[in-house]
Every structure is written in C-alpha cells, then in structure tokens.
Write a protein that holds these residues in place. Sequence first.
Motif, PDB file in Angstrom:
ATOM      1  N   ASP A  15     -65.591  46.575  23.513  1.00 56.06           N
ATOM      2  CA  ASP A  15     -64.757  47.264  24.417  1.00 56.06           C
ATOM      3  C   ASP A  15     -65.705  48.235  25.358  1.00 56.06           C
ATOM      4  O   ASP A  15     -66.761  48.491  25.085  1.00 56.06           O
ATOM      5  CB  ASP A  15     -64.121  48.349  23.480  1.00 56.06           C
ATOM      6  CG  ASP A  15     -63.354  47.611  22.281  1.00 56.06           C
ATOM      7  OD1 ASP A  15     -62.905  46.708  22.595  1.00 56.06           O
ATOM      8  OD2 ASP A  15     -63.179  48.403  21.151  1.00 56.06           O
ATOM      9  N   VAL A  16     -65.170  48.103  26.577  1.00 59.70           N
ATOM     10  CA  VAL A  16     -65.577  48.994  27.715  1.00 59.70           C
ATOM     11  C   VAL A  16     -64.666  50.215  27.774  1.00 59.70           C
ATOM     12  O   VAL A  16     -63.550  49.938  27.936  1.00 59.70           O
ATOM     13  CB  VAL A  16     -65.804  48.065  28.904  1.00 59.70           C
ATOM     14  CG1 VAL A  16     -66.327  48.886  30.119  1.00 59.70           C
ATOM     15  CG2 VAL A  16     -66.712  46.961  28.533  1.00 59.70           C
ATOM     16  N   ASP A  17     -65.344  51.481  27.771  1.00 65.75           N
ATOM     17  CA  ASP A  17     -64.373  52.448  28.052  1.00 65.75           C
ATOM     18  C   ASP A  17     -64.218  52.727  29.592  1.00 65.75           C
ATOM     19  O   ASP A  17     -64.432  52.074  30.460  1.00 65.75           O
ATOM     20  CB  ASP A  17     -64.972  53.945  27.209  1.00 65.75           C
ATOM     21  CG  ASP A  17     -66.173  54.383  27.945  1.00 65.75           C
ATOM     22  OD1 ASP A  17     -66.504  53.871  29.081  1.00 65.75           O
ATOM     23  OD2 ASP A  17     -66.914  54.890  27.362  1.00 65.75           O
ATOM     24  N   GLU A  18     -63.252  53.600  29.846  1.00 66.74           N
ATOM     25  CA  GLU A  18     -62.995  54.038  31.093  1.00 66.74           C
ATOM     26  C   GLU A  18     -64.138  54.400  32.014  1.00 66.74           C
ATOM     27  O   GLU A  18     -63.803  54.475  33.270  1.00 66.74           O
ATOM     28  CB  GLU A  18     -61.648  55.215  31.174  1.00 66.74           C
ATOM     29  CG  GLU A  18     -62.266  56.415  30.666  1.00 66.74           C
ATOM     30  CD  GLU A  18     -62.184  56.555  29.064  1.00 66.74           C
ATOM     31  OE1 GLU A  18     -62.713  57.675  28.579  1.00 66.74           O
ATOM     32  OE2 GLU A  18     -61.491  55.672  28.468  1.00 66.74           O
ATOM     33  N   ASP A  19     -65.270  54.682  31.445  1.00 64.83           N
ATOM     34  CA  ASP A  19     -66.148  54.968  32.473  1.00 64.83           C
ATOM     35  C   ASP A  19     -67.141  53.749  32.530  1.00 64.83           C
ATOM     36  O   ASP A  19     -68.200  53.887  32.981  1.00 64.83           O
ATOM     37  CB  ASP A  19     -67.013  56.230  31.722  1.00 64.83           C
ATOM     38  CG  ASP A  19     -66.500  57.626  31.532  1.00 64.83           C
ATOM     39  OD1 ASP A  19     -65.735  57.936  32.598  1.00 64.83           O
ATOM     40  OD2 ASP A  19     -66.401  58.237  30.670  1.00 64.83           O
ATOM     41  N   GLY A  20     -66.935  52.620  31.972  1.00 66.90           N
ATOM     42  CA  GLY A  20     -67.574  51.554  32.176  1.00 66.90           C
ATOM     43  C   GLY A  20     -68.708  51.217  30.931  1.00 66.90           C
ATOM     44  O   GLY A  20     -69.551  50.372  30.989  1.00 66.90           O
ATOM     45  N   VAL A  21     -68.812  52.104  29.943  1.00 67.94           N
ATOM     46  CA  VAL A  21     -69.748  52.201  28.835  1.00 67.94           C
ATOM     47  C   VAL A  21     -69.151  51.089  27.890  1.00 67.94           C
ATOM     48  O   VAL A  21     -68.158  51.223  27.390  1.00 67.94           O
ATOM     49  CB  VAL A  21     -69.841  53.510  28.242  1.00 67.94           C
ATOM     50  CG1 VAL A  21     -70.926  53.496  27.154  1.00 67.94           C
ATOM     51  CG2 VAL A  21     -70.317  54.695  29.378  1.00 67.94           C
ATOM     52  N   PRO A  22     -70.004  50.213  27.727  1.00 68.53           N
ATOM     53  CA  PRO A  22     -69.861  49.132  26.567  1.00 68.53           C
ATOM     54  C   PRO A  22     -69.940  49.734  25.260  1.00 68.53           C
ATOM     55  O   PRO A  22     -70.701  50.476  24.852  1.00 68.53           O
ATOM     56  CB  PRO A  22     -70.685  48.076  26.938  1.00 68.53           C
ATOM     57  CG  PRO A  22     -72.200  48.782  27.427  1.00 68.53           C
ATOM     58  CD  PRO A  22     -71.411  49.992  28.282  1.00 68.53           C
TER      59      PRO A  22
END
Length: 83
Positions: A15-22
């Motif tokens: 999953d990739v969060d809204e900050d682009g962190v996988p």
Amino acid sequence: MEGPWRKAYVSVNLDVDEDGVPHPRLIRWPNGREFPIDQLKDKRRAASTRVSGGGIRYTVLIRGKEAFLFQEGNKWFVEAKPS
C-alpha cells in the motif's frame, strides 16, 4: 555444512499512503508461494549482512518470525536461507 545465503528477488504487494510512503503487505516468491506480512516493525537504510546489496531494510513479522525485506531501487529482495 550449510552453503552461503543468497539474494532472492521477490514480488511485493504494498500500500502507498497519501505521502507516497510504501507499506509492504505481502511477499510472493517466484514459485507463487505467498507470505502475508503480519507487522512492520522497523524501516531504515541498511546493508544486508548476509548477501551483497542493501537499500531500505524493512524488519517484518511473518508467521511469528522476524525477517528482513529490502527495497533496492525498484526491486525487492530477501536473504534466502541455504538449501
């Protein structure tokens, strides 16, 4: 006697969060075996101590056991045990 550990490239569902962190969720071996990641315990830049390479090292919990999953650029690998 056990042979050397090897670098095994794997597929990773994440999953990739809204900050682009996988956030890795599942590891899939080339033979199709899948291992859901139960918990992400740590994430840091580190080199592998068993095989060459490194990058971002994720310490994950899979089936109650701790393992390292490495993100090396756009590829992912694990330290595979000797066979």
